[in-house]
Design a protein around this motif. Structure first.
Motif, PDB file in Angstrom:
ATOM      1  N   ARG A 141     -47.268 -13.882-117.387  1.00 53.25           N
ATOM      2  CA  ARG A 141     -46.527 -12.641-117.149  1.00 53.25           C
ATOM      3  C   ARG A 141     -45.821 -12.157-118.405  1.00 53.25           C
ATOM      4  O   ARG A 141     -45.662 -10.958-118.603  1.00 53.25           O
ATOM      5  N   MET A 142     -45.348 -13.105-119.242  1.00 49.33           N
ATOM      6  CA  MET A 142     -44.698 -12.752-120.504  1.00 49.33           C
ATOM      7  C   MET A 142     -45.151 -13.746-121.566  1.00 49.33           C
ATOM      8  O   MET A 142     -45.501 -14.888-121.243  1.00 49.33           O
ATOM      9  N   LYS A 143     -45.137 -13.328-122.819  1.00 50.54           N
ATOM     10  CA  LYS A 143     -45.700 -14.162-123.874  1.00 50.54           C
ATOM     11  C   LYS A 143     -44.998 -15.508-123.984  1.00 50.54           C
ATOM     12  O   LYS A 143     -45.643 -16.541-124.177  1.00 50.54           O
ATOM     13  N   TYR A 144     -43.668 -15.503-123.867  1.00 53.63           N
ATOM     14  CA  TYR A 144     -42.966 -16.777-124.038  1.00 53.63           C
ATOM     15  C   TYR A 144     -43.356 -17.752-122.934  1.00 53.63           C
ATOM     16  O   TYR A 144     -43.463 -18.968-123.149  1.00 53.63           O
ATOM     17  N   LEU A 145     -43.604 -17.226-121.708  1.00 51.94           N
ATOM     18  CA  LEU A 145     -44.056 -18.091-120.616  1.00 51.94           C
ATOM     19  C   LEU A 145     -45.473 -18.579-120.870  1.00 51.94           C
ATOM     20  O   LEU A 145     -45.837 -19.698-120.476  1.00 51.94           O
ATOM     21  N   GLY A 146     -46.289 -17.762-121.548  1.00 51.70           N
ATOM     22  CA  GLY A 146     -47.638 -18.181-121.891  1.00 51.70           C
ATOM     23  C   GLY A 146     -47.640 -19.394-122.795  1.00 51.70           C
ATOM     24  O   GLY A 146     -48.507 -20.270-122.691  1.00 51.70           O
ATOM     25  N   ILE A 147     -46.652 -19.477-123.701  1.00 53.48           N
ATOM     26  CA  ILE A 147     -46.544 -20.649-124.585  1.00 53.48           C
ATOM     27  C   ILE A 147     -46.152 -21.875-123.775  1.00 53.48           C
ATOM     28  O   ILE A 147     -46.734 -22.963-123.924  1.00 53.48           O
ATOM     29  N   VAL A 148     -45.173 -21.712-122.884  1.00 54.75           N
ATOM     30  CA  VAL A 148     -44.712 -22.846-122.073  1.00 54.75           C
ATOM     31  C   VAL A 148     -45.821 -23.332-121.143  1.00 54.75           C
ATOM     32  O   VAL A 148     -46.048 -24.542-120.999  1.00 54.75           O
ATOM     33  N   GLU A 149     -46.523 -22.387-120.512  1.00 54.33           N
ATOM     34  CA  GLU A 149     -47.588 -22.771-119.590  1.00 54.33           C
ATOM     35  C   GLU A 149     -48.725 -23.480-120.320  1.00 54.33           C
ATOM     36  O   GLU A 149     -49.345 -24.412-119.792  1.00 54.33           O
ATOM     37  N   ALA A 150     -49.006 -23.059-121.546  1.00 59.60           N
ATOM     38  CA  ALA A 150     -50.021 -23.741-122.343  1.00 59.60           C
ATOM     39  C   ALA A 150     -49.589 -25.162-122.662  1.00 59.60           C
ATOM     40  O   ALA A 150     -50.394 -26.105-122.592  1.00 59.60           O
ATOM     41  N   LEU A 151     -48.311 -25.334-122.992  1.00 57.14           N
ATOM     42  CA  LEU A 151     -47.794 -26.672-123.286  1.00 57.14           C
ATOM     43  C   LEU A 151     -47.878 -27.564-122.046  1.00 57.14           C
ATOM     44  O   LEU A 151     -48.282 -28.731-122.125  1.00 57.14           O
TER      45      LEU A 151
END
Length: 462
Positions: free
Chosen positions: A13-23
């Motif tokens: 939904r947001m780029k910063y969440l995309g980083i966390v979800e990838a981690l």
């Protein structure tokens, strides 16, 4: 040494969440281990080509989820005492995910039994082991014939030579775009459309032209105006229970759009995952104008995404072979075993029974949502998996989704669906992924309480 290779989940939904979800995903898969040191925030920002503040928000969120610890002078490390499943919220309470638009799994569908029973039956048949071999990129003829049988409900009898069996709608759409378009070509779509199409356009250099919508979907006059200005190469439609708006186009509107497409020489891509959930079928675009329509029919929304099977109906046999060539290069083939299982379910009427059970469960979940969110401005189809919640004036969609996420409920803001500036502040709430109605009720109650609050206006600390 840092072992994590930074990446970003594209549909977050947001780029910063995309980083966390990838981690999180890389932790689960073993690509990164407890105790590993993460790259510096600046290195991650450079690798992903995002702002440093985006990475800082991601690190703050990862700490909030209990994934990492920061040590002054040493860096940020994956925690040594992680639970078995990372990504849990507050006092160990599991996240209530209403963001993925998948069908529920009602007991009546018997999916947990139908899948292993069906596979065992297939493999024990005299030629069963052939389902473990390679096959043509078009799919086996027997599977294409069963697909034609299943598709009869929404279009006239279709020769198997125009049908391809593919590994899911997303791979089919990507292959279609690779087959039909070049970078810079235009696809007209609703101003709010499927994020998977947006991702494909971004990957392949296609330009999406937003079209105004109303309660019945894309407005024909808006399509005609776009054609007169800069004719698109194709029109993309989700004709039934639209994702995200839930609109179903009546037959008259479909015919008007077809007439405009014919006048301006525009192809039609009909992405139709939800029609099987309707009580009465409406003639599809492929039925009305099969010579200019590419029809994509996945089983992910009327049965289960675990099958990874979608059928594509091409305008003709030659076009089907062109698409097969691209599929061969990108995905080779759909899983022969899953394609055979889908055919078995069509033949013994199990697919129809599973779809009926899902439709029935959707009705119950939609009733629950309507009761808990009573008085809110929302659109829903009683047979569908999701609802479209328009927010009160004091809430912006991204803020509302972020605060819901911090309360443990995942939803998707209108920005994820918007082609251009969001035409409305709204969120998609998916009802199917909750394991049961009790969990769904908990999540919807959280959203109802948040709606009643004034916009908190406080973002994560950066």
């Amino acid at each position: 040494m840092s072992s994590w290779q930074p990446r970003l989940v594209e549909n977050a939904r947001m780029k910063y969440l995309g980083i966390v979800e990838a981690l999180e995903a890389d932790l689960r898969s073993g690509r990164v281990a407890q105790g590993d040191r993460l790259p510096s925030q600046r290195a991650i920002a450079e690798a992903l080509k995002v702002d440093l503040t985006t990475v800082t928000r991601a690190f703050n969120e990862a700490r909030r989820r209990g994934l990492v610890d920061a040590h002054a002078g040493r860096g940020t490390f994956i925690r040594e005492d992680l639970e078995q499943e990372p990504g849990r919220f507050f006092d160990g309470a599991p996240r209530l995910d209403l963001s993925m638009n998948i069908p529920p799994q009602p007991v009546a569908a018997r999916l947990g039994a139908c899948i292993p029973e069906g596979i065992a039956q297939l493999l024990s048949s005299p030629r069963g082991m052939l389902h473990l071999h390679y096959q043509e990129s078009t799919g086996a003829e027997a599977d294409r014939m069963m697909a034609a049988s299943w598709l009869k409900a929404r279009m006239e009898a279709m020769p198997a030579g125009r049908i391809l069996v593919t590994g899911g709608a997303q791979s089919a759409l990507f292959a279609l775009c690779e087959t039909l378009f070049r970078a810079g070509d235009r696809i007209a779509a609703g101003a709010l459309t499927y994020p998977g199409l947006k991702a494909i356009a971004a990957q392949t250099g296609l330009i999406l032209t937003p079209l105004a919508m109303d309660a019945e979907g894309i407005i024909p006059d808006a399509f005609e105006e776009a054609c007169r200005a800069t004719p698109p190469h194709a029109l993309y439609v989700i004709p039934a229970i639209d994702n995200p708006t839930t609109a179903t186009m009546p037959e008259e509107r479909r015919r008007r759009l077809v007439a405009i497409a014919r006048r301006f020489g525009v192809a039609i891509i009909e992405d139709d995952p939800y029609s099987p959930l309707l009580d009465q079928q409406i003639p599809s675009f492929a039925d009305i104008a099969g010579d200019i329509t590419w029809h994509v029919a996945t089983l992910s929304k009327c049965a289960t995404p675990a099958l990874r099977i979608a059928y594509v109906v091409a305008p003709g046999g030659a076009q089907a072979l062109r698409l097969a060539g691209v599929l061969r290069a990108t995905n080779l083939m759909a899983s022969p075993l899953m394609a055979a299982l889908a055919s078995q379910w069509i033949a013994d009427d199990r697919l129809r029974a599973i779809t009926a059970a899902i439709r029935s469960e959707n009705r119950e979940r939609q009733r629950l949502a309507a009761a808990i969110l009573a008085g809110q401005d929302m659109a829903a189809d009683p047979r569908g998996h999701h609802l479209w919640l328009r927010l009160p004036a004091h809430w912006q969609a991204a803020d509302f989704a972020e605060h819901a996420d911090r309360l443990g409920v995942g939803i998707v803001p209108s920005t994820a669906f918007s082609v251009g500036p969001p035409p409305v502040e709204a969120v998609r709430v998916s009802l199917g992924v909750a394991p049961d109605r009790a969990a769904l009720e908990d999540a919807l109650t959280v959203l109802s309480g948040l709606l009643a609050q004034p916009s908190l206006g406080v973002r994560a600390v950066v």
